[in-house]
Write a protein that holds these residues in place. Structure first.
Motif, PDB file in Angstrom:
ATOM      1  N   GLY A   1      37.373 -74.122  12.603  1.00  0.00           N
ATOM      2  CA  GLY A   1      36.006 -73.674  12.755  1.00  0.00           C
ATOM      3  C   GLY A   1      35.861 -72.356  13.480  1.00  0.00           C
ATOM      4  O   GLY A   1      34.757 -71.872  13.670  1.00  0.00           O
ATOM      5  N   ARG A   2      36.949 -71.743  13.893  1.00  0.00           N
ATOM      6  CA  ARG A   2      36.872 -70.478  14.613  1.00  0.00           C
ATOM      7  C   ARG A   2      37.600 -69.403  13.814  1.00  0.00           C
ATOM      8  O   ARG A   2      38.655 -69.640  13.259  1.00  0.00           O
ATOM      9  CB  ARG A   2      37.527 -70.596  15.980  1.00  0.00           C
ATOM     10  N   ALA A   3      37.060 -68.217  13.812  1.00  0.00           N
ATOM     11  CA  ALA A   3      37.715 -67.111  13.123  1.00  0.00           C
ATOM     12  C   ALA A   3      37.516 -65.860  13.966  1.00  0.00           C
ATOM     13  O   ALA A   3      36.585 -65.756  14.750  1.00  0.00           O
ATOM     14  CB  ALA A   3      37.137 -66.911  11.728  1.00  0.00           C
ATOM     15  N   GLY A   4      38.397 -64.920  13.800  1.00  0.00           N
ATOM     16  CA  GLY A   4      38.273 -63.654  14.515  1.00  0.00           C
ATOM     17  C   GLY A   4      39.347 -63.475  15.571  1.00  0.00           C
ATOM     18  O   GLY A   4      40.236 -64.306  15.763  1.00  0.00           O
ATOM     19  N   PHE A   5      39.220 -62.395  16.286  1.00  0.00           N
ATOM     20  CA  PHE A   5      40.245 -62.023  17.253  1.00  0.00           C
ATOM     21  C   PHE A   5      40.069 -62.733  18.594  1.00  0.00           C
ATOM     22  O   PHE A   5      41.039 -63.077  19.254  1.00  0.00           O
ATOM     23  CB  PHE A   5      40.233 -60.509  17.469  1.00  0.00           C
ATOM     24  N   ASP A   6      38.834 -62.979  19.026  1.00  0.00           N
ATOM     25  CA  ASP A   6      38.578 -63.533  20.355  1.00  0.00           C
ATOM     26  C   ASP A   6      39.247 -64.881  20.601  1.00  0.00           C
ATOM     27  O   ASP A   6      39.831 -65.084  21.666  1.00  0.00           O
ATOM     28  CB  ASP A   6      37.074 -63.620  20.602  1.00  0.00           C
TER      29      ASP A   6
ATOM     30  N   ARG B   1      42.893 -64.235  21.330  1.00  0.00           N
ATOM     31  CA  ARG B   1      43.204 -63.347  22.448  1.00  0.00           C
ATOM     32  C   ARG B   1      43.729 -64.133  23.661  1.00  0.00           C
ATOM     33  O   ARG B   1      44.754 -63.762  24.237  1.00  0.00           O
ATOM     34  CB  ARG B   1      41.963 -62.561  22.841  1.00  0.00           C
ATOM     35  N   LYS B   2      43.055 -65.202  24.052  1.00  0.00           N
ATOM     36  CA  LYS B   2      43.444 -65.942  25.250  1.00  0.00           C
ATOM     37  C   LYS B   2      44.841 -66.555  25.134  1.00  0.00           C
ATOM     38  O   LYS B   2      45.672 -66.363  26.024  1.00  0.00           O
ATOM     39  CB  LYS B   2      42.409 -67.020  25.565  1.00  0.00           C
ATOM     40  N   PRO B   3      45.187 -67.295  24.050  1.00  0.00           N
ATOM     41  CA  PRO B   3      46.554 -67.813  23.950  1.00  0.00           C
ATOM     42  C   PRO B   3      47.602 -66.708  23.916  1.00  0.00           C
ATOM     43  O   PRO B   3      48.693 -66.860  24.451  1.00  0.00           O
ATOM     44  CB  PRO B   3      46.558 -68.613  22.640  1.00  0.00           C
ATOM     45  N   ALA B   4      47.254 -65.574  23.287  1.00  0.00           N
ATOM     46  CA  ALA B   4      48.218 -64.463  23.237  1.00  0.00           C
ATOM     47  C   ALA B   4      48.440 -63.889  24.624  1.00  0.00           C
ATOM     48  O   ALA B   4      49.570 -63.545  24.997  1.00  0.00           O
ATOM     49  CB  ALA B   4      47.722 -63.388  22.279  1.00  0.00           C
TER      50      ALA B   4
END
Length: 89
Positions: A75-80, A83-86
């Motif tokens: 259900g989530r798409a995009g960079f944000d 970002r946190k796991p990366a």
């Protein structure tokens, strides 16, 4: 059940048919008897799994990791969201 645990921990799959017959003959233990009946459905595979030294743990670890990532990203798409796991890795 202790004898099954011994078979399981010591990889003694050759003792499994005798164990399932003994448990299947006892009327006072319905849960283990039902479990033994289900083992008979694919006894060759269960015996092989309790006899061989090698297993598929590494593959299953990768599959579980991929499924966890899919659940996190559902259900989530995009960079944000990435970002946190990366950043934490």
């Amino acid at each position: 059940m202790r004898s099954f645990a011994h078979i399981l921990t010591h990889l003694q799959g050759d003792r499994l048919p005798k164990w399932t017959e003994a448990v299947g003959a006892t009327a006072e233990l319905p849960s283990p008897r039902h479990f033994a009946q289900h083992l008979w459905r694919d006894l060759d595979a269960v015996t092989a799994g309790l006899t061989r030294q090698w297993n598929s743990d590494v593959v299953e670890d990768h599959v579980n990791r991929i499924k966890m990532l899919e659940r996190q990203m559902f259900g989530r798409a995009g960079f944000d969201p990435l970002r946190k796991p990366a950043l934490l890795a």
